[in-house]
Motif scaffolding. Sequence first.
Motif, PDB file in Angstrom:
ATOM      1  N   ASP A 103       0.842  -1.197   0.000  1.00 40.14           N
ATOM      2  CA  ASP A 103       0.000   0.000   0.000  1.00 40.14           C
ATOM      3  C   ASP A 103       0.879   1.250   0.000  1.00 40.14           C
ATOM      4  N   PRO A 104       0.835   2.053  -1.059  1.00 41.83           N
ATOM      5  CA  PRO A 104       1.678   3.255  -1.097  1.00 41.83           C
ATOM      6  C   PRO A 104       1.379   4.234   0.022  1.00 41.83           C
ATOM      7  N   ASP A 105       0.150   4.260   0.532  1.00 43.29           N
ATOM      8  CA  ASP A 105      -0.166   5.151   1.653  1.00 43.29           C
ATOM      9  C   ASP A 105       0.608   4.750   2.903  1.00 43.29           C
ATOM     10  N   ALA A 106       0.715   3.443   3.162  1.00 48.42           N
ATOM     11  CA  ALA A 106       1.455   2.961   4.335  1.00 48.42           C
ATOM     12  C   ALA A 106       2.935   3.294   4.213  1.00 48.42           C
ATOM     13  N   ILE A 107       3.491   3.115   3.026  1.00 45.72           N
ATOM     14  CA  ILE A 107       4.901   3.434   2.805  1.00 45.72           C
ATOM     15  C   ILE A 107       5.148   4.932   2.997  1.00 45.72           C
ATOM     16  N   ALA A 108       4.271   5.754   2.426  1.00 46.17           N
ATOM     17  CA  ALA A 108       4.425   7.200   2.563  1.00 46.17           C
ATOM     18  C   ALA A 108       4.353   7.620   4.022  1.00 46.17           C
ATOM     19  N   ALA A 109       3.404   7.037   4.778  1.00 40.69           N
ATOM     20  CA  ALA A 109       3.244   7.398   6.187  1.00 40.69           C
ATOM     21  C   ALA A 109       4.436   6.945   7.017  1.00 40.69           C
ATOM     22  N   GLY A 110       5.154   5.927   6.552  1.00 39.82           N
ATOM     23  CA  GLY A 110       6.290   5.413   7.313  1.00 39.82           C
ATOM     24  C   GLY A 110       7.617   6.078   7.014  1.00 39.82           C
ATOM     25  N   ARG A 111       7.660   6.990   6.046  1.00 43.09           N
ATOM     26  CA  ARG A 111       8.938   7.599   5.663  1.00 43.09           C
ATOM     27  C   ARG A 111       9.588   8.385   6.799  1.00 43.09           C
ATOM     28  N   ALA A 112       8.783   9.026   7.622  1.00 42.82           N
ATOM     29  CA  ALA A 112       9.364   9.784   8.744  1.00 42.82           C
ATOM     30  C   ALA A 112      10.046   8.837   9.728  1.00 42.82           C
ATOM     31  N   LEU A 113       9.427   7.708  10.003  1.00 44.61           N
ATOM     32  CA  LEU A 113      10.027   6.710  10.889  1.00 44.61           C
ATOM     33  C   LEU A 113      11.324   6.177  10.285  1.00 44.61           C
ATOM     34  N   GLU A 114      11.310   5.921   8.981  1.00 43.12           N
ATOM     35  CA  GLU A 114      12.510   5.448   8.295  1.00 43.12           C
ATOM     36  C   GLU A 114      13.635   6.476   8.416  1.00 43.12           C
ATOM     37  N   ALA A 115      13.313   7.747   8.187  1.00 39.97           N
ATOM     38  CA  ALA A 115      14.320   8.804   8.247  1.00 39.97           C
ATOM     39  C   ALA A 115      14.903   8.963   9.646  1.00 39.97           C
ATOM     40  N   ALA A 116      14.067   8.703  10.669  1.00 35.61           N
ATOM     41  CA  ALA A 116      14.510   8.883  12.050  1.00 35.61           C
ATOM     42  C   ALA A 116      15.257   7.680  12.614  1.00 35.61           C
ATOM     43  N   SER A 117      15.341   6.605  11.843  1.00 38.14           N
ATOM     44  CA  SER A 117      15.884   5.352  12.369  1.00 38.14           C
ATOM     45  C   SER A 117      17.400   5.225  12.237  1.00 38.14           C
ATOM     46  N   ASN A 118      18.055   6.227  11.678  1.00 39.64           N
ATOM     47  CA  ASN A 118      19.512   6.185  11.500  1.00 39.64           C
ATOM     48  C   ASN A 118      19.964   4.966  10.700  1.00 39.64           C
ATOM     49  N   GLY A 119      19.181   4.634   9.666  1.00 42.60           N
ATOM     50  CA  GLY A 119      19.550   3.522   8.797  1.00 42.60           C
ATOM     51  C   GLY A 119      19.091   2.164   9.266  1.00 42.60           C
ATOM     52  N   ALA A 120      18.420   2.091  10.407  1.00 45.13           N
ATOM     53  CA  ALA A 120      17.992   0.792  10.932  1.00 45.13           C
ATOM     54  C   ALA A 120      16.745   0.258  10.229  1.00 45.13           C
TER      55      ALA A 120
END
Length: 319
Positions: free
Chosen positions: A57-74
């Motif tokens: 679901d592209p909406d789920a991926i878009a909503a998760g980008r902030a978490l991805e960015a904040a994870s320091n590559g994890a």
Amino acid sequence: MSQVQTVQPHIPVLLDEVVLALAVTPGEIHVDATFGAGGYTRALLSLGARVFAFDRDPDAIAAGRALEAASNGALTLVPATFSALEAELLARDAVPVDGVTMDIGVSSMQLDQAERGFSFQADGPLDMRMSQEGETAADFVNTADENVIADVLYQYGDEPRSRRVARAIVAARPITRTGELAQIVRRALGHKPHDKKDPATRTFQAIRIHLNRELDELAEGLAAAERVLKPGGRLAIVTFHSLEDRLVKRFLRERSGSLPGRSRHVPELMVNAKPSFEDVGRAVRAGEAEIARNPRARSATLRTARRTDAAAWTSVGAL
């Protein structure tokens, strides 16, 4: 990893039980095959795992980008289906992995958005596409043969009066809204306001599963998980209805050597294969306290297993 601890819009089901089964240690590689609102992923990150999180679901991926960015590559988000799990991980040099978890079916976010057309609780366009691509539910009900509609309702919704419902759907074409379809089904089945379960539920479930190839994707995802897990790797699958749970249960029983034979959703398997999973746990269901906090947990079932060092079973036939 405090920077990834943000407010969760939805409550992940059986979270404590899933985390316990995955037995995460810092530095391990884990796959959250159904990212959704990120509940399981956040828990995995907080335990020090490197996470590859999938969602079609592209909406789920878009909503998760902030978490991805904040994870320091994890965290790496992967916009893909279960069936692409192995290929996507190989492309990222992330095989083998220490754990795979899946929370099967429609997400709370999808159900809560009327414009996605998954639910009749609020009227919206008749859509139901998880990937937001391809045939919509409106396309299906307005063009499919009556017998095809009846078969889908019976097979994926356990609808005992599928032919009556299919006949009513065809007679009411064109249908474009979730509210319209729900009313057509209710009239066909004689729904009464005090009935415990809305009869339209079975029809909506069946059409959604059919459109999104959910059972085929689940079968392919389980086989992919078997191939990418390292010896000792853990598998945790949460399902929400009997069709899904039956498929997972049979897969684990077959792969652990406790069930001969095959299912139409599982490929023909190589003869004399050694068990690829062990420590297949009993089905785990939510307790009353969790159900009180999160009613969606009432229908959830968790099944777990641990990967052996045997080769993955080889398919010699098509799904």
